[in-house]
Design an enzyme around this catalytic site. Structure first.
Site, mmCIF file in Angstrom:
data_model
loop_
_atom_site.group_PDB
_atom_site.id
_atom_site.type_symbol
_atom_site.label_atom_id
_atom_site.label_comp_id
_atom_site.label_asym_id
_atom_site.label_seq_id
_atom_site.Cartn_x
_atom_site.Cartn_y
_atom_site.Cartn_z
ATOM 1 N NE ARG A 89 -4.117 -1.995 0.559
ATOM 2 C CZ ARG A 89 -5.080 -2.070 1.476
ATOM 3 N NH1 ARG A 89 -5.206 -1.115 2.386
ATOM 4 N NH2 ARG A 89 -5.924 -3.091 1.479
ATOM 5 C CG ASP A 105 -14.174 6.281 4.794
ATOM 6 O OD1 ASP A 105 -14.812 5.279 5.152
ATOM 7 O OD2 ASP A 105 -12.959 6.249 4.526
#
Length: 289
Positions: A50, A161
């Site tokens: 990531r 979020d």
């Protein structure tokens, strides 16, 4: 076996000088402190996959140097944290929650709106929006005229979020047609439009949703309380103390009689247990009404 050997074994061909055990440990600590996510040793490969594109994009070459950049630059910290969040979700996930909302909660909310009172729903950790739009379509229901009328009343859904890229998709409200198959057909036909294999949410449901970037472990710049909060399959990434603090904050953010919906493997423990009663599978009601 040395710690560096473990990391090298998980990421074949990557020198410990580029990404080593100390780098993984430091990223884990930073992310836990920032957003509560727990990254056990088995996630070393995930962290590498990531963050490696961000390391390359900055030209810093090593994870050690990138970690220094994260500490020095809040924007870079935000990009790294967003990259490490999991955004897997789908429409009508855990359908019994939406059935409960439809059958047991919605009638009272409609009556509340007709009395000219505000109704507020929070999709916390909304990811790419599938949960949020499932909530909204359920609230608007299967009568188009009645549903449109609700959008003209004081009804708002907050969708939050921590990952900007997930919020961007949620705000766009456009998905592959197959993604909406779990949604009841009557709701799909009323509140979406299909074109060229894509499905877009129509304007009535869009009009009542407000999207915000928000760290659940940080300050909540929110006025008032909520009639329902959905926070599902988010707390599975936190440790127990973090979960207990967060659920207690959710409980305090509900109106008396309001509902909290959590993921199928999540539970209410700690101080929130005094405020919430279980009324269905992973469905809790705020005491006091």
């Amino acid at each position: 076996m040395m710690a560096t050997d473990i990391v090298t074994e998980l990421v074949p061909g990557v020198s410990p000088d580029i990404y080593g055990a100390a780098d993984f440990s430091e990223v884990s600590r930073i992310v836990h402190d920032a957003v509560g996510i727990v990254l056990p040793q088995g996630k070393a490969m995930l962290v590498y996959s990531r963050l490696a594109p961000l390391v390359r994009a900055t030209g810093l070459v090593t994870f050690g140097r990138y970690i220094e950049a994260m500490r020095a630059d809040p924007e870079e910290m935000g990009r790294a944290v967003a990259a490490l969040t999991t955004n897997h979700t789908f429409f009508y996930r855990e359908a019994h929650h939406f059935e409960h909302l439809r059958d047991h909660v919605r009638p009272a909310l409609i009556e509340k709106l007709r009395r000219r009172n505000a109704v507020r729903i929070w999709s916390a950790g909304c990811s790419s929006g599938e949960e949020t739009w499932s909530i909204v379509m359920t609230l608007l229901g299967t009568d188009r005229a009645a549903g449109v009328d609700l959008t003209h009343r004081d009804l708002r859904v907050l969708a939050s979020d921590i990952a900007p890229h997930a919020l961007h998709k949620a705000m766009g409200g456009v998905y592959a047609a197959g993604d909406l198959k779990p949604v009841p057909s009557e709701l799909r036909l009323l509140w979406t439009a299909e074109e060229h294999g894509k499905v877009a949410l129509a304007e009535p449901p869009r009009s009542i949703v407000r999207f915000r970037t928000l760290n659940l472990l940080g300050d909540w710049p929110i006025r008032g309380r909520f009639d329902a909060i959905f926070c599902r399959n988010v707390m599975i990434y936190f440790d127990a103390p973090t979960n207990e603090r967060l659920v207690h904050r959710f409980a305090e953010a509900l109106v008396p009689g309001g509902h909290l919906y959590i993921g199928h493997s999540e539970r209410v423990t700690g101080p929130a247990s005094d405020l919430l009663e279980l009324v269905g599978p992973t469905i809790y009601r705020r005491r006091g009404a």
